[in-house]
Design an enzyme around this catalytic site. Sequence first.
Site, PDB file in Angstrom:
ATOM      1  N   ARG A   1      12.673 -10.054  -1.002  1.00  0.00           N
ATOM      2  CA  ARG A   1      11.216 -10.214  -1.031  1.00  0.00           C
ATOM      3  C   ARG A   1      10.780 -10.943  -2.298  1.00  0.00           C
ATOM      4  O   ARG A   1      11.288 -10.663  -3.374  1.00  0.00           O
ATOM      5  CB  ARG A   1      10.553  -8.833  -0.973  1.00  0.00           C
ATOM      6  CG  ARG A   1      10.473  -8.291   0.432  1.00  0.00           C
ATOM      7  CD  ARG A   1      10.010  -6.860   0.491  1.00  0.00           C
ATOM      8  NE  ARG A   1       8.841  -6.557  -0.323  1.00  0.00           N
ATOM      9  CZ  ARG A   1       8.212  -5.374  -0.297  1.00  0.00           C
ATOM     10  NH1 ARG A   1       8.652  -4.406   0.491  1.00  0.00           N
ATOM     11  NH2 ARG A   1       7.157  -5.166  -1.056  1.00  0.00           N
TER      12      ARG A   1
ATOM     13  N   ARG B   1      17.166  -4.873  -3.424  1.00  0.00           N
ATOM     14  CA  ARG B   1      16.661  -4.694  -2.052  1.00  0.00           C
ATOM     15  C   ARG B   1      16.810  -5.972  -1.225  1.00  0.00           C
ATOM     16  O   ARG B   1      16.505  -7.070  -1.692  1.00  0.00           O
ATOM     17  CB  ARG B   1      15.197  -4.282  -2.080  1.00  0.00           C
ATOM     18  CG  ARG B   1      14.562  -4.293  -0.683  1.00  0.00           C
ATOM     19  CD  ARG B   1      13.341  -3.444  -0.583  1.00  0.00           C
ATOM     20  NE  ARG B   1      12.228  -3.918  -1.382  1.00  0.00           N
ATOM     21  CZ  ARG B   1      11.085  -3.246  -1.521  1.00  0.00           C
ATOM     22  NH1 ARG B   1      10.918  -2.077  -0.920  1.00  0.00           N
ATOM     23  NH2 ARG B   1      10.121  -3.737  -2.271  1.00  0.00           N
TER      24      ARG B   1
ATOM     25  N   ARG C   1       3.587  -4.260 -10.162  1.00  0.00           N
ATOM     26  CA  ARG C   1       3.376  -3.340  -9.026  1.00  0.00           C
ATOM     27  C   ARG C   1       3.498  -1.884  -9.475  1.00  0.00           C
ATOM     28  O   ARG C   1       2.801  -1.010  -8.964  1.00  0.00           O
ATOM     29  CB  ARG C   1       4.377  -3.649  -7.904  1.00  0.00           C
ATOM     30  CG  ARG C   1       3.998  -4.941  -7.155  1.00  0.00           C
ATOM     31  CD  ARG C   1       5.147  -5.508  -6.359  1.00  0.00           C
ATOM     32  NE  ARG C   1       5.607  -4.602  -5.349  1.00  0.00           N
ATOM     33  CZ  ARG C   1       6.885  -4.522  -4.946  1.00  0.00           C
ATOM     34  NH1 ARG C   1       7.804  -5.302  -5.481  1.00  0.00           N
ATOM     35  NH2 ARG C   1       7.216  -3.684  -4.011  1.00  0.00           N
TER      36      ARG C   1
ATOM     37  N   ARG D   1      -3.427   3.538  -0.352  1.00  0.00           N
ATOM     38  CA  ARG D   1      -2.880   3.091  -1.632  1.00  0.00           C
ATOM     39  C   ARG D   1      -3.863   3.326  -2.763  1.00  0.00           C
ATOM     40  O   ARG D   1      -3.577   2.995  -3.894  1.00  0.00           O
ATOM     41  CB  ARG D   1      -2.626   1.595  -1.471  1.00  0.00           C
ATOM     42  CG  ARG D   1      -1.519   0.938  -2.237  1.00  0.00           C
ATOM     43  CD  ARG D   1      -0.164   1.130  -1.711  1.00  0.00           C
ATOM     44  NE  ARG D   1       0.739   0.097  -2.174  1.00  0.00           N
ATOM     45  CZ  ARG D   1       1.663  -0.451  -1.400  1.00  0.00           C
ATOM     46  NH1 ARG D   1       1.786  -0.087  -0.146  1.00  0.00           N
ATOM     47  NH2 ARG D   1       2.473  -1.339  -1.894  1.00  0.00           N
TER      48      ARG D   1
ATOM     49  N   LYS E   1      10.386   4.637   0.685  1.00  0.00           N
ATOM     50  CA  LYS E   1       9.461   4.965   1.781  1.00  0.00           C
ATOM     51  C   LYS E   1       9.862   4.272   3.077  1.00  0.00           C
ATOM     52  O   LYS E   1       9.953   4.894   4.125  1.00  0.00           O
ATOM     53  CB  LYS E   1       8.019   4.569   1.405  1.00  0.00           C
ATOM     54  CG  LYS E   1       7.482   5.292   0.178  1.00  0.00           C
ATOM     55  CD  LYS E   1       6.044   4.920  -0.119  1.00  0.00           C
ATOM     56  CE  LYS E   1       5.827   3.459  -0.454  1.00  0.00           C
ATOM     57  NZ  LYS E   1       6.552   3.001  -1.669  1.00  0.00           N
TER      58      LYS E   1
HETATM   59  P1  ADP Z   1       9.768   1.423  -0.641  1.00  0.00           P
HETATM   60  O1  ADP Z   1       9.445   1.244   0.824  1.00  0.00           O
HETATM   61  O2  ADP Z   1       9.324   2.775  -1.158  1.00  0.00           O
HETATM   62  O3  ADP Z   1       9.255   0.305  -1.497  1.00  0.00           O
HETATM   63  P2  ADP Z   1      12.526   0.917   0.181  1.00  0.00           P
HETATM   64  O4  ADP Z   1      12.710   1.901   1.295  1.00  0.00           O
HETATM   65  O5  ADP Z   1      12.336  -0.513   0.548  1.00  0.00           O
HETATM   66  O6  ADP Z   1      11.357   1.418  -0.824  1.00  0.00           O
HETATM   67  O7  ADP Z   1      13.803   1.078  -0.794  1.00  0.00           O
HETATM   68  C1  ADP Z   1      13.982   0.231  -1.933  1.00  0.00           C
HETATM   69  C2  ADP Z   1      15.466  -0.088  -2.095  1.00  0.00           C
HETATM   70  O8  ADP Z   1      16.179   1.104  -2.431  1.00  0.00           O
HETATM   71  C3  ADP Z   1      16.156  -0.637  -0.831  1.00  0.00           C
HETATM   72  O9  ADP Z   1      17.083  -1.649  -1.202  1.00  0.00           O
HETATM   73  C4  ADP Z   1      16.879   0.571  -0.237  1.00  0.00           C
HETATM   74  O10 ADP Z   1      18.061   0.178   0.468  1.00  0.00           O
HETATM   75  C5  ADP Z   1      17.235   1.350  -1.501  1.00  0.00           C
HETATM   76  N1  ADP Z   1      17.243   2.807  -1.283  1.00  0.00           N
HETATM   77  C6  ADP Z   1      16.374   3.544  -0.542  1.00  0.00           C
HETATM   78  N2  ADP Z   1      16.712   4.857  -0.583  1.00  0.00           N
HETATM   79  C7  ADP Z   1      17.807   4.936  -1.372  1.00  0.00           C
HETATM   80  C8  ADP Z   1      18.646   6.021  -1.809  1.00  0.00           C
HETATM   81  N3  ADP Z   1      18.401   7.303  -1.437  1.00  0.00           N
HETATM   82  N4  ADP Z   1      19.674   5.730  -2.619  1.00  0.00           N
HETATM   83  C9  ADP Z   1      19.918   4.451  -3.009  1.00  0.00           C
HETATM   84  N5  ADP Z   1      19.186   3.396  -2.621  1.00  0.00           N
HETATM   85  C10 ADP Z   1      18.143   3.632  -1.812  1.00  0.00           C
HETATM   86  P1  AMP Z   2       4.842  -2.723   0.334  1.00  0.00           P
HETATM   87  O1  AMP Z   2       5.667  -3.351   1.425  1.00  0.00           O
HETATM   88  O2  AMP Z   2       4.281  -1.372   0.737  1.00  0.00           O
HETATM   89  O3  AMP Z   2       5.567  -2.668  -0.984  1.00  0.00           O
HETATM   90  O4  AMP Z   2       3.561  -3.661   0.136  1.00  0.00           O
HETATM   91  C1  AMP Z   2       3.696  -5.002  -0.272  1.00  0.00           C
HETATM   92  C2  AMP Z   2       2.325  -5.548  -0.707  1.00  0.00           C
HETATM   93  O5  AMP Z   2       1.404  -5.534   0.411  1.00  0.00           O
HETATM   94  C3  AMP Z   2       1.621  -4.763  -1.799  1.00  0.00           C
HETATM   95  O6  AMP Z   2       2.076  -5.108  -3.111  1.00  0.00           O
HETATM   96  C4  AMP Z   2       0.161  -5.163  -1.557  1.00  0.00           C
HETATM   97  O7  AMP Z   2      -0.106  -6.472  -2.048  1.00  0.00           O
HETATM   98  C5  AMP Z   2       0.092  -5.219  -0.035  1.00  0.00           C
HETATM   99  N1  AMP Z   2      -0.290  -3.904   0.537  1.00  0.00           N
HETATM  100  C6  AMP Z   2       0.473  -3.102   1.325  1.00  0.00           C
HETATM  101  N2  AMP Z   2      -0.208  -1.986   1.661  1.00  0.00           N
HETATM  102  C7  AMP Z   2      -1.427  -2.084   1.066  1.00  0.00           C
HETATM  103  C8  AMP Z   2      -2.587  -1.235   1.010  1.00  0.00           C
HETATM  104  N3  AMP Z   2      -2.631  -0.052   1.631  1.00  0.00           N
HETATM  105  N4  AMP Z   2      -3.657  -1.680   0.299  1.00  0.00           N
HETATM  106  C9  AMP Z   2      -3.637  -2.856  -0.323  1.00  0.00           C
HETATM  107  N5  AMP Z   2      -2.576  -3.693  -0.340  1.00  0.00           N
HETATM  108  C10 AMP Z   2      -1.480  -3.311   0.353  1.00  0.00           C
END
Ligand code: ADP
Ligand code: AMP
Length: 216
Positions: free
Chosen positions: A159, A127, A170, A88, A13
Amino acid sequence: MRVVLVGPPGAGKGTQAQFIASHLSIPKISTGDIFRANVSGGSELGRKAKGYMDRGDLVPDEVTIAMVRDRLSEDDARDGFLLDGFPRNVPQAETLKKMLAEWDARLDVVLELVVDEEEVVRRLSGRRTCDTCGRIWHVVFDDKRDDVCDDCGGRLYQRDDDREEVVRHRLEVYQEQTAPLVSFYAEEGILVGIDATGPVEEVTERALAALRPFMD
Ligand code: ADP
Ligand code: AMP
């Protein structure tokens, strides 16, 4: 255009949000990013959110919703936004709907990124995030051997909530609380899903093609 991205942690995302938002010239609003900035800045909001985030639980709705209301009230979000990480759960989605109705607005589309759990775990375990510009990288898929951001020279960090046991929790929270949003938005007639596997640029192409019919 008002867009929500939905999908499990690690679906991509944040990665896609940065490209889609810049392509559509709308602000990307990531609740996770806002919480992390508040935790590292030591604010009252960060203090309230930290324990939940460390465990991989959702921050309570009243805290999250107040923060989103403030952010969506800013000028740059008046005509459109891309939400990443919000809503969420169904109560957050219902509140968002009411909030937008107060402003005579509504969501145009909810884009679901579909990826299986094995791939999500692979993505989260590698990541890395830039501490300066927020750009998201992957140690294997982006071949990052150092911890320096190629875009801005910032430092890359892992992270805390990407540790294996927190990731597992999660994913459970996603299945229990967030996945029901898929049928919620399908019933509203604004859900579109795409296969989010394959190279990042191809997923972006698929996302933009899926959003096109919902554009004005
Ligand atoms: P989210 O926001 O849904 O938690 P991220 O955008 O942070 O996910 O992506 C999670 C990990 O996957 C990151 O390390 C990112 O670089 C990697 N990633 C995202 N899209 C792809 C893809 N299409 N192919 C391979 N790795 C990806
Ligand atoms: P994310 O970066 O989207 O993976 O979010 C990291 C963490 O932030 C989550 O595991 C939650 O603890 C908190 N968080 C982010 N967005 C929300 C939401 N809409 N509602 C509640 N907690 C959230």
